[in-house]
Design a protein around this motif. Structure first.
Motif, mmCIF file in Angstrom:
data_model
loop_
_atom_site.group_PDB
_atom_site.id
_atom_site.type_symbol
_atom_site.label_atom_id
_atom_site.label_comp_id
_atom_site.label_asym_id
_atom_site.label_seq_id
_atom_site.Cartn_x
_atom_site.Cartn_y
_atom_site.Cartn_z
ATOM 1 N N UNK A 187 0.579 -1.312 0.501
ATOM 2 C CA UNK A 187 -0.036 -0.189 0.261
ATOM 3 C C UNK A 187 0.746 0.986 0.001
ATOM 4 N N UNK A 188 1.819 1.363 0.565
ATOM 5 C CA UNK A 188 3.110 2.138 0.481
ATOM 6 C C UNK A 188 3.025 2.845 -0.838
ATOM 7 N N UNK A 189 3.201 2.076 -2.001
ATOM 8 C CA UNK A 189 4.167 1.483 -3.686
ATOM 9 C C UNK A 189 2.222 2.287 -4.080
ATOM 10 N N UNK A 190 1.321 1.603 -3.696
ATOM 11 C CA UNK A 190 -0.219 2.425 -4.023
ATOM 12 C C UNK A 190 0.177 3.707 -3.220
ATOM 13 N N UNK A 191 -0.151 4.230 -2.736
ATOM 14 C CA UNK A 191 -0.280 5.616 -2.892
ATOM 15 C C UNK A 191 0.700 6.555 -3.512
ATOM 16 N N UNK A 192 1.650 5.936 -3.607
ATOM 17 C CA UNK A 192 2.908 6.656 -3.817
ATOM 18 C C UNK A 192 2.432 6.827 -5.750
ATOM 19 N N UNK A 193 2.198 5.881 -6.384
ATOM 20 C CA UNK A 193 1.652 5.527 -7.661
ATOM 21 C C UNK A 193 0.311 6.231 -8.303
ATOM 22 N N UNK A 194 -0.464 6.377 -6.650
ATOM 23 C CA UNK A 194 -1.107 7.343 -6.726
ATOM 24 C C UNK A 194 -1.652 9.030 -6.795
ATOM 25 N N UNK A 195 -0.185 9.049 -6.098
ATOM 26 C CA UNK A 195 0.028 10.890 -6.121
ATOM 27 C C UNK A 195 0.170 11.316 -7.116
ATOM 28 N N UNK A 196 -0.153 12.464 -7.497
ATOM 29 C CA UNK A 196 -0.171 12.757 -9.157
ATOM 30 C C UNK A 196 0.677 13.841 -8.750
#
Length: 679
Positions: A520-529
């Motif tokens: 989820x840390x990776x998901x959070x970063x990927x979701x950050x425009x």
């Protein structure tokens, strides 16, 4: 620098606020801030000659909360209570901030909404932390750094301002229009029509606390709900057909622990829109061992209960709502037709479906429902997952994928190539020199070895800055766009800030280790425009979660799910894994399955690049190209280092074996007859 807005703070999770703080000068602690001089901050509704103190009270409160970690807020709450009660912690002669009226508060909200990060920085620089406020006499357990005037203000005119419900419900483009309208629309000379509401700042609600603590993905979910989590006073229209909004109270955020903030977000769950209909269930295929069909069905029922309600079947009997809609459901039970267990009489494939709501739209809970407690049971393995489009929309997935990475690297065809900076123990300068040589030779991506973190011989910030500069220098000389990817293996509170620090230092991608720092840390970063860099997933520690292998172990996840589907769902643009024939013992079929997980249809999620490595040599490149196809990211490390002392020549040799035609960049001239760059 392109201007940004309060939208950045509005969209951030608590962990993500670190990145905003990291982009500005360090904030002074509450104890040290007394030494700073106050300078007035102009709010539209205030006069500089006699309202400076109130302005500072409002802005200072925002300042304190914005700059503090949850641990620091806890300390501030404790000291505030002690000071309010006349305890020992009260500094002698400490000035007490004056009260802030409703009009002041509304103005401050407007200023924060309109301000760029640079302006917010100025606001913070001109105010000090809270030092002597008293607890509000509303039965609260904590003293807020901001208190309101009493009922004497009831007759004051309410300030017109864009409400937090407007901001909460708006798209980024709408927020941009609001900012251009300068909180007041035509009254300020803007031709953009922006709705206004009457704000009553004395009322309290936890809405803003939930918004402030939410990630961008969470906010997207909130906007999609049938009802906003913003409270409306009695739900009635006023005379001017506008909702009377209960203004958010910063005290709620200030006095809440991280777990309390989580509860605030879930407080409106009763009005949350369901993620999908009954038909939109997600399916998990389990491979399990049982001596007969009856025993297999009993084992599957245990899984269905364990993964949801954790109760015996007698407490959730058939026909009850929870049993029908929450507990997992067996969809099919068959014998495996392929794979190493196809001929075992005790092997079964069970497809179990779960309602989309059990995952709550969160990747962490999705993985929990898929395998949580059952992962500790013997002879059960997750071999596949299927998510409906309604659920896939909850996750951003890869920002670049295969085609995006090719465009970024300007390599439209042929395998991409990657190597690693090593070994651990070299200085930052030595690693930067290696990075320059590989970049000069044309290696597409140069990543940190996954063991490089923040060690004293190569501190993270120093290494990233020097390696990014070295790669940029090589790109300027060759005309290529080689990417440097530092490793973001960091403590939880530093993951996001280190990633943004790498971007600001010139890194072109990042390497993440989801087995250690979490999917989820990776998901959070990927979701950050605002981050917007490719993410490469590394498999360290995931081996203990894998089934299969040389003993065909029935446990953990299949290679396709753990190293293909899940990293892709979490936003990885490429996934590193040990290839067959290396030092880790993966079979050809297991590696092919990972490739399938990277490329098979998953709603609108783009395919990602498989990156086989793990002791691969230059001599195995031809075989890997045959097995994985043209869309792959070859990872060669030690073999490339030992090929030649001249890193540039070694890199070009690597590219030639990979079948690349552009052995020289567009600004270089071929020296040995190879074809130059043609793009």
């Amino acid at each position: 620098m392109a201007p940004k807005s309060f939208e950045d703070m509005f969209a951030c999770s608590p962990a993500s606020l670190t990145k905003l703080r990291a982009s500005h000068a360090p904030h002074a602690s509450p104890a040290a801030s007394h030494a700073r001089d106050y300078s007035p901050i102009a709010f539209p509704s205030m006069r500089r000659d006699d309202e400076d103190e109130r302005a500072r009270a409002v802005a200072g409160a925002f300042d304190d909360m914005f700059a503090c970690s949850p641990a620091s807020l806890k300390k501030m709450r404790g000291s505030a209570v002690e000071r309010a009660s006349g305890g020992v912690g009260t500094p002698t002669g400490t000035p007490t901030r004056p009260t802030a009226s409703r009009e002041d508060l509304a103005s401050a909200f407007g200023d924060m909404f309109l301000a760029s990060p640079a302006s917010l920085k100025k606001m913070r620089a001109t105010n000090t932390a809270v030092t002597g406020t008293k607890a509000r006499e509303r039965g609260d357990g904590f003293g807020s750094p901001l208190r309101y005037d009493g009922d004497a203000n009831a007759a004051e005119p309410k300030k017109e301002a864009v409400s937090f419900s407007e901001m909460f419900a708006s798209s980024p483009s709408d927020l941009a229009k609001m900012r251009r309208s300068d909180v007041g629309g035509a009254a300020r000379g803007s031709n953009v029509e922006v709705a206004k509401v009457a704000v009553d700042a004395r009322e309290r609600t936890n809405a803003f606390a939930g918004m402030f603590a939410s990630s961008p993905a969470d906010l997207a979910k909130m906007r999609g709900r049938s009802q906003s989590s913003i409270s409306y006073a009695e739900g009635r229209h006023g005379a001017s057909d506008r909702f009377q909004v209960i203004a958010p109270d910063f005290q709620a955020m200030f006095s809440s622990s991280p777990s309390d903030l989580k509860n605030l977000r879930s407080a409106s769950s009763s009005s949350r829109k369901r993620l999908g209909d009954e038909a939109d269930r997600f399916e998990v295929t389990y491979l399990l061992l049982a001596p007969c069909e009856a025993a297999a069905r009993e084992k599957v029922l245990e899984i269905c209960l364990e993964q949801t309600v954790e109760l015996p079947a007698s407490l959730v009997p058939e026909g009850t709502w929870i049993r029908e809609h929450v507990v997992g459901r067996l969809e099919s039970l068959t014998k495996p037709k392929t794979g190493p267990h196809a001929r075992r009489p005790d092997a079964w494939n069970a497809i179990v479906s779960y309602h989309a709501d059990t995952a709550g739209g969160e990747l962490t809970q999705l993985v929990n429902v898929i395998f949580g407690n059952t992962s500790m049971k013997e002879n059960v393995m997750v071999v596949d997952i299927e998510l409906p489009r309604t659920m896939l929309r909850e996750y951003p997935g890869p920002r670049f994928g295969v085609h995006g990475l090719r465009r970024l690297l300007r390599v439209p065809e042929g395998p991409l190539v990657m190597t690693a900076l090593k070994p651990m123990g070299l200085s930052s300068q030595e690693l930067a020199e290696i990075a320059y040589g590989f970049a000069k030779g044309g290696i597409d991506i140069i990543k940190d070895d996954h063991g490089l973190a923040d060690q004293p011989y190569s501190p993270y910030d120093e290494r990233v800055r020097m390696c990014a500069a070295a790669v940029a220098r090589a790109n300027a000389e060759t005309g290529r766009n080689v990417l440097y990817a530092p490793c973001i293996n960091a403590p939880a509170h530093l993951i996001i800030s280190r990633a943004h620090a790498a971007r600001q230092a010139g890194a072109g991608a990042v390497l993440m280790i989801p087995g250690i720092t979490g999917l989820d840390a990776m998901r959070e970063l990927a979701a950050d425009p605002s981050f917007n860099l490719p993410i490469i997933a590394h498999p360290a520690l995931l081996g203990c979660m894998l089934g299969g292998g040389s003993t065909n172990r029935i446990a953990g996840f299949s290679h396709e799910v753990l190293l293909g589907l899940l990293p892709r769902l979490a936003g990885a643009d490429a996934t590193v894994f040990p290839s067959f024939g290396g030092r880790f013992g993966f079979s050809v079929d297991e590696c092919k399955a990972i490739n399938v997980g990277c490329t098979r249809v998953m709603g609108d999620l783009p395919a990602i690049l498989p990156s086989p490595g793990g002791g691969m040599t230059l001599e195995r490149i031809a075989q890997m190209r045959e097995v994985y196809g043209p869309d792959l990211l070859l990872l060669i490390g030690g073999s490339l280092y030992s090929h030649s002392e001249n890193l540039v020549d070694g890199a070009r040799h690597f590219m030639k074996l990979a079948g690349r035609k552009e052995l020289y960049g567009p600004l270089e001239c071929p020296h040995d007859g190879y074809r130059g760059h043609t793009m």
